[in-house]
Design an enzyme around this catalytic site. Structure first.
Site, PDB file in Angstrom:
ATOM      1  N   TYR A 143      -3.013  -0.863  10.421  1.00 40.71           N
ATOM      2  CA  TYR A 143      -3.255  -1.455   9.180  1.00 40.71           C
ATOM      3  C   TYR A 143      -1.703  -0.752   8.491  1.00 40.71           C
ATOM      4  O   TYR A 143      -1.404  -1.604   7.794  1.00 40.71           O
ATOM      5  CB  TYR A 143      -4.089  -0.504   8.269  1.00 40.71           C
ATOM      6  CG  TYR A 143      -4.198  -0.553   6.365  1.00 40.71           C
ATOM      7  CD1 TYR A 143      -4.480  -1.747   6.124  1.00 40.71           C
ATOM      8  CD2 TYR A 143      -3.503   0.045   5.474  1.00 40.71           C
ATOM      9  CE1 TYR A 143      -4.908  -1.991   4.737  1.00 40.71           C
ATOM     10  CE2 TYR A 143      -4.000  -0.223   4.360  1.00 40.71           C
ATOM     11  CZ  TYR A 143      -4.345  -1.032   3.761  1.00 40.71           C
ATOM     12  OH  TYR A 143      -3.675  -1.338   2.681  1.00 40.71           O
TER      13      TYR A 143
ATOM     14  N   SER B 131       1.034  -1.074  -0.180  1.00 43.12           N
ATOM     15  CA  SER B 131       0.304   0.104   0.073  1.00 43.12           C
ATOM     16  C   SER B 131       0.687   0.903   0.152  1.00 43.12           C
ATOM     17  O   SER B 131       2.385   0.897   0.521  1.00 43.12           O
ATOM     18  CB  SER B 131      -0.877  -0.506   0.948  1.00 43.12           C
ATOM     19  OG  SER B 131      -1.704   1.430   0.848  1.00 43.12           O
TER      20      SER B 131
END
Length: 678
Positions: A568, A555
């Site tokens: 996350y 990400s």
């Protein structure tokens, strides 16, 4: 509009081809003769409709027929230059074609055009080939069929064989067909129904005779220690051996695999005479063109350990390659095509089953089906007589036939990922599904792995049949579940080449609201999950010795300190560094490890749909339905990122263009300056 004669031929072909007792996949051919109005003269013209080269009877359609003007085709008899130049006749068939389109005429066209019968079937039934490969096949033919079926000594398919059968038909008006030595059967009739009935009568009569008069144990008794393992243990052993065997079958060229532990295979491998008969190889040209002249058979009992079997398989592979090279050297001439590879396409493991290989899954599966045909043929021949296949010299003439080489050269160029097997986690939706779709479109076999088995199977079904994709359950946070999912991939396709760590979830919370459970859940799925999948896959990749790719869908957050996202982002940073670490560790095995850093993939995303989107929208103070555009507006390119954009990056990273790239992270975020890699 389809000619009624051609329509009846297609229906007959489909019926015959649908039953494996009649013929194997893509094996045999059928024909019909009739009239049609010549569009030029307006007069009737006699035509021959015949299944074209490369087609399959069971699925034959009109475009799979070659249509020839019968008068012109039969006129070739007057210019036939003789046996030594009969291959030239195949090119001559093109000058006999009628109309546009249709399939290319096959080598068997002469058999159909020259035989004086309105309808002709040429098939490869196991029962018929059993008679054709028996040492006393000619005597058995007379004994079983009387004068209704005539024996034809082995002759390679071609124009001369067509002349031979035509002459036999003319000399034996009472006959309904022939047994072609070492090959199969041919039958005929005045009507389509009669030809089909005659074909089935020959097939069924041969099968009934073998059943009634054959020995009870044509393969001998059971070899102690070679009996089938219990099913669970058998399939565990198959999965453990699969990477080694795929590597063996792929030394010259990467192959896709297929595994079967059908009773017919296990019973044969447990028999006393399996090694002796397997060494004789197959006989029917359709068989050995798909299976090579003979298989590799492991000569250890089931009590041997996996390590012992692996070591012995490598020894046998070296012997197999030397033997195949000797076969090639013994029969090749200056005009022969170059050797096409010396690896086996069929590997037999007593107590476990059969591994078969091909350029794609369908070819691998069909190769296994052909070897099952060969086992049935050997059983029938040995039940009545002695199995006596055609000689190696004749096999070589067909395997390295100039016409066969020309057929191979006409095949379309393979897609970039053909022969590669992809294992994609979290692939039932969103980014993972888009990756699966793209890889399948580029020729890969795809294992859709997801926590939800039903969704995984549904997503796989959208990609095609099980020759293209399968769906498996995979809880990536559980090592046993990961191994079980990978074992399913090994049994389905023979190995793994390309792994995509995509499974993920997110809980968007600030530090003080993030619980230990939140932290553990996200790290278990993404950091630990990626580690477990990469570890299990790396063992396969190393053992196969074929290199490979591992891709991490990380990400933008792995390098960008976004708000309210501690768990996350931290786990994505963990994944990002796994890429670097594994790139270094696995590089010596030819395994490339790369990552992709997407951002703001809202459309189709399972993560966003599960509440993450609402949380991120609240964090940024926008409506949830506007989140995708919000992410786009803050980028340099001002364009929304969709799952297909990430799939494109996976395609490029795992394709031939970036074969020297490893340890790289590719941003797919439309340009987020704060996430630029430094």
């Amino acid at each position: 509009m389809t000619n009624p004669t051609a329509a009846a031929l297609i229906e007959r072909s489909n019926r015959l081809g649908a039953d494996p007792k009649n013929t194997n996949y893509a094996g045999g051919n059928t024909s019909a003769k009739g009239t049609e109005t010549d569009p030029v003269t307006g007069h009737p013209v006699e035509l021959l409709w015949v299944k074209g080269s490369g087609g399959d009877l069971g699925t034959l359609k009109e475009q799979g027929l070659a249509v020839l003007r019968l008068e012109r085709m039969r006129a070739l008899v007057d210019v036939y230059p003789g046996l030594e130049r009969e291959d030239e006749m195949v090119a001559a068939f093109d000058y006999c074609l009628h109309g546009k389109g249709g399939a290319a005429p096959s080598i068997d066209t002469a058999m159909h055009g020259l035989v004086d019968a309105a309808h002709v079937d040429h098939l490869h039934p196991d029962s018929g080939i059993a008679i054709a490969t028996a040492a006393d096949g000619e005597e058995l033919t007379a004994k079983i069929f009387g004068d209704k079926v005539v024996w034809v000594p082995w002759r390679r398919p071609g124009f001369q064989l067509g002349l031979d059968i035509a002459a036999i038909k003319a000399k034996n008006p009472q006959a309904i067909g022939t047994i072609l030595g070492g090959h199969g059967i041919t039958a005929w009739g005045d009507t389509s129904e009669e030809a089909e009935a005659n074909s089935l009568w020959i097939i069924d009569t041969a099968a009934a005779y073998i059943a009634e008069h054959g020995k009870a144990q044509p393969f001998g008794g059971v070899r102690a220690g070679y009996e089938a393992l219990p099913e669970i243990e058998r399939r565990e052993r198959a999965a453990a051996l699969a990477p080694t065997i795929r590597g063996i079958a792929s030394q010259d060229k990467p192959q896709v695999g297929h595994f079967t532990d059908a009773d017919v295979v296990l019973d044969f491998l447990a028999s006393e005479r399996a090694p002796e008969l397997a060494a004789l190889g197959t006989s029917c040209p359709d068989h050995f063109l798909r299976t090579k002249v003979k298989p590799l058979i492991l000569d250890l009992p089931v009590t041997a350990s996996v390590d012992e079997q692996i070591a012995r398989l490598h020894e046998l592979h070296a012997e197999y390659r030397a033997d195949y090279q000797a076969y090639y050297d013994a029969h090749a001439t200056a005009e022969s095509p170059a050797i096409r590879g010396a690896d086996p396409l069929i590997v037999l493991v007593p107590g476990v089953g059969m591994f078969s290989y091909g350029a794609n899954k369908q070819t691998a599966r069909v190769a296994g089906e052909f070897y099952v045909n060969a086992i049935n043929v050997m059983r029938g021949a040995e039940a009545l007589s002695t199995y006596s296949p055609i000689s190696d010299a004749e096999k070589f003439r067909i395997e390295y036939w100039a016409l066969e080489e020309a057929k191979l050269q006409r095949m379309p160029k393979p897609k970039t990922h053909q022969g590669r097997i992809a294992f994609v986690t979290g692939a039932a939706s969103g980014i993972g599904k888009a990756i699966a779709v793209r890889l399948a479109a580029e020729g890969a076999c795809v294992v859709v792995a997801d926590l939800d088995l039903e969704k995984a199977q549904a997503a796989a079904a959208e990609l095609g049949n099980t020759d293209v994709a399968i769906g498996v359950a995979a809880n990536v946070a559980d090592a046993d579940a990961v191994q079980a999912a990978l074992d399913e991939a090994l049994l389905a396709f023979g190995g793994v080449d390309l792994v995509v760590n995509n499974a993920g979830l997110s809980l968007s919370k600030p530090l003080l609201e993030t619980t230990e459970k939140d932290w553990d859940l996200q790290h278990d799925v993404m950091a630990k999950g990626s580690f477990l999948v990469s570890k299990a896959a790396a063992k396969v990749l190393i053992e196969q010795k074929l290199g490979g790719d591992i891709i991490y869908i990380s990400s933008k957050n792995s390098v960008f300190a976004g708000p309210n996202n501690i768990a996350y982002s931290a786990t994505k940073a963990d994944q990002a560094h796994q890429v670097r670490l594994l790139a270094v560790e696995l590089g010596e095995y030819g395994v490339r490890v790369n990552g992709i850093n997407p951002d703001g993939v809202v459309r189709g995303s399972g993560i966003f749909a599960s509440g993450w989107g609402a949380n991120r929208a609240a964090t940024y103070g926008v409506a949830e339905e506007d989140l995708g555009q919000f992410y786009a507006n803050r980028t340099i390119l001002k364009r929304e990122v969709v799952p297909e954009n990430v799939a494109d990056a996976v395609y490029v990273l795992t394709g031939p263009e970036l074969s020297r790239t490893t340890g790289l992270h590719i941003p797919v975020d439309s340009g987020v300056a704060a996430a630029f890699l430094r």
